[in-house]
Design an enzyme around this catalytic site. Sequence first.
Site, PDB file in Angstrom:
ATOM      1  N   LYS A  66       0.832  -1.394   0.224  1.00  0.00           N
ATOM      2  CA  LYS A  66       0.411  -0.022  -0.106  1.00  0.00           C
ATOM      3  C   LYS A  66       1.207   1.646  -0.315  1.00  0.00           C
ATOM      4  O   LYS A  66       0.915   2.323   1.143  1.00  0.00           O
ATOM      5  CB  LYS A  66      -1.237   0.114   1.094  1.00  0.00           C
ATOM      6  CG  LYS A  66      -2.098   1.143   1.464  1.00  0.00           C
ATOM      7  CD  LYS A  66      -2.962   0.585   0.461  1.00  0.00           C
ATOM      8  CE  LYS A  66      -3.971   1.797  -0.566  1.00  0.00           C
ATOM      9  NZ  LYS A  66      -4.716   1.245  -1.222  1.00  0.00           N
TER      10      LYS A  66
ATOM     11  N   ASP B 165      -4.402  -3.353  -2.746  1.00  0.00           N
ATOM     12  CA  ASP B 165      -6.502  -3.345  -3.116  1.00  0.00           C
ATOM     13  C   ASP B 165      -6.280  -4.031  -4.650  1.00  0.00           C
ATOM     14  O   ASP B 165      -7.354  -4.597  -4.650  1.00  0.00           O
ATOM     15  CB  ASP B 165      -7.107  -2.413  -3.304  1.00  0.00           C
ATOM     16  CG  ASP B 165      -6.030  -1.027  -3.225  1.00  0.00           C
ATOM     17  OD1 ASP B 165      -4.771  -0.767  -3.397  1.00  0.00           O
ATOM     18  OD2 ASP B 165      -6.808   0.168  -3.731  1.00  0.00           O
TER      19      ASP B 165
END
Length: 485
Positions: free
Chosen positions: A174, A207
């Site tokens: 991330k 994600d």
Amino acid sequence: MSHLVTLIPGDGVGPEITAATRRVIEATGVSIEWEEAIAGEAVFRAGNSSGVPQETADSIARTGVALKGPLGTPIGFGEKSANVTLRKLFETYANLRPARQIPGVPTRYDGEGIDFFVVRENIEDLYAGVEYMDSRDVAVALKIITRRGSEKIIRYAFELARREGRQKVTCATKSNILKLSEGLFQRVFEEMAPEYPDIEPQHLIIDNVAHQMVKDPAQFDIIVTTNLAGDIISDLASGLVGGLGFAASGNFGDEVAIFEAVHGSAPKYAGKDVINPAALILSSVLMLKHLGEAEAAQQIEDAVYVTLEEGQAVTLDVARQAGDVERATSTSGFTDAIIENLGRAPATRYPTKARPPASVPAPQARWELRPVIPTDTRLIGVDIYTEMDGDPQPVGRALDEAAGPEFKLLLMSARGTVVYPQGSSYTDTVGWWRCRFVAAEEGGLVDDAAILRLLARVGERMTWAHVQKLRIMDGDPGFTKAQGQ
Ligand code: NAD
């Protein structure tokens, strides 16, 4: 050659699945001398708050390899799980979870050829478990990512790719949001990738990886990621290929490896001879490979696949999924069927991504620790976290006063968003402020003594909870900007 292995039967259904696994391994003819050891619920109840007795730790240190059943953490006994204690005690920094389609186990992805590994960092990140209440209603956890921790897990992933004949390693982070912590993991990956020119490196945001895993899981080969992200996507991976009953895992350190099923102790099924032992049996396939018993490992994997493919025996969880509970076999009956099938190969060979490695270069030697102290450090200010009810303006004015002649209050932020001197009127402040002070003189430096004087002045006006220095290290800022700065 006989192998010495520590066997921890564990809690709940643990004794049944470890007994089943032991029977299957012994039926292959591999010689293992088991050292039985205890950990988990009984140990907690006897007053040992770690759940791991010294004799068990000594056994694992001696054998270097453990096969363990699930360990329960009884409510009210100790705060830490004995599983996590074992992983940390032996610095088993790599958690390996294969996700491979199994013949006879229906999934939404039948025939797509899912066959990848999730390599999860097992020690650091939020799982370091360093948490504080910074005020009565504000909880803070430190996300700890180190260069050394990242190097170890990333090297493990690349070496695994070579050992298993895999083509690609995907690093999932991330880093777009957590530029320093997740960003460090990505940077280490990009620095190390050129050492492995035979492996394709890829970086994806975590994600997107979750999205891609659901849309087209067969594209992945090896995914390496940080601890929390790895926890989540490795469970997602298990769900793609049949669920907890089949989810195997290994925890690898430089000296010790611990093999276990992903599932817990399923106490409601304990002693009933109905649980699916496949997850631990498939974990023992990883263990046998680790012990250099590749042939026996393949035999066991094949026998599990034949048994499921032909549907001669299925445990309750699989029969239930198929809507035919009557078909369910016992744990011991399913284990007998696997043993019967040793030596047979499944008819369905799902395409596997593994190719025989052309030539496996020798694994990297242990690497040197880089010095942690930067050669050039400049202290330019300090973030002081304070508690005070009310609007940002009066709090900010009080801190402007406290800044005194040495500092100026550059900004205050609430939950990461700037609220002083100007901010969005929509930001919900919570009475907990990050107050960023820098040297009063533009671009100037400060020192520890000045920071201590500032803390005393701030402390006269409000409670401060913690302090973080703002440093430029070897030219790079060791802190991020606030949102809106
Ligand atoms: P669990 O994995 O024990 O059970 C979750 C669900 O899956 C239950 O419905 C259970 O019956 C089912 N299930 C689990 N394994 C199965 C198998 N092999 N075959 C068929 N069905 C299976 O999770 P939980 O109920 O959250 O935890 C129970 C205990 O286990 C807790 O004390 C927890 O701390 C511990 N635990 C240990 C480990 C470990 O040792 N690594 C992992 C997770 C949980």
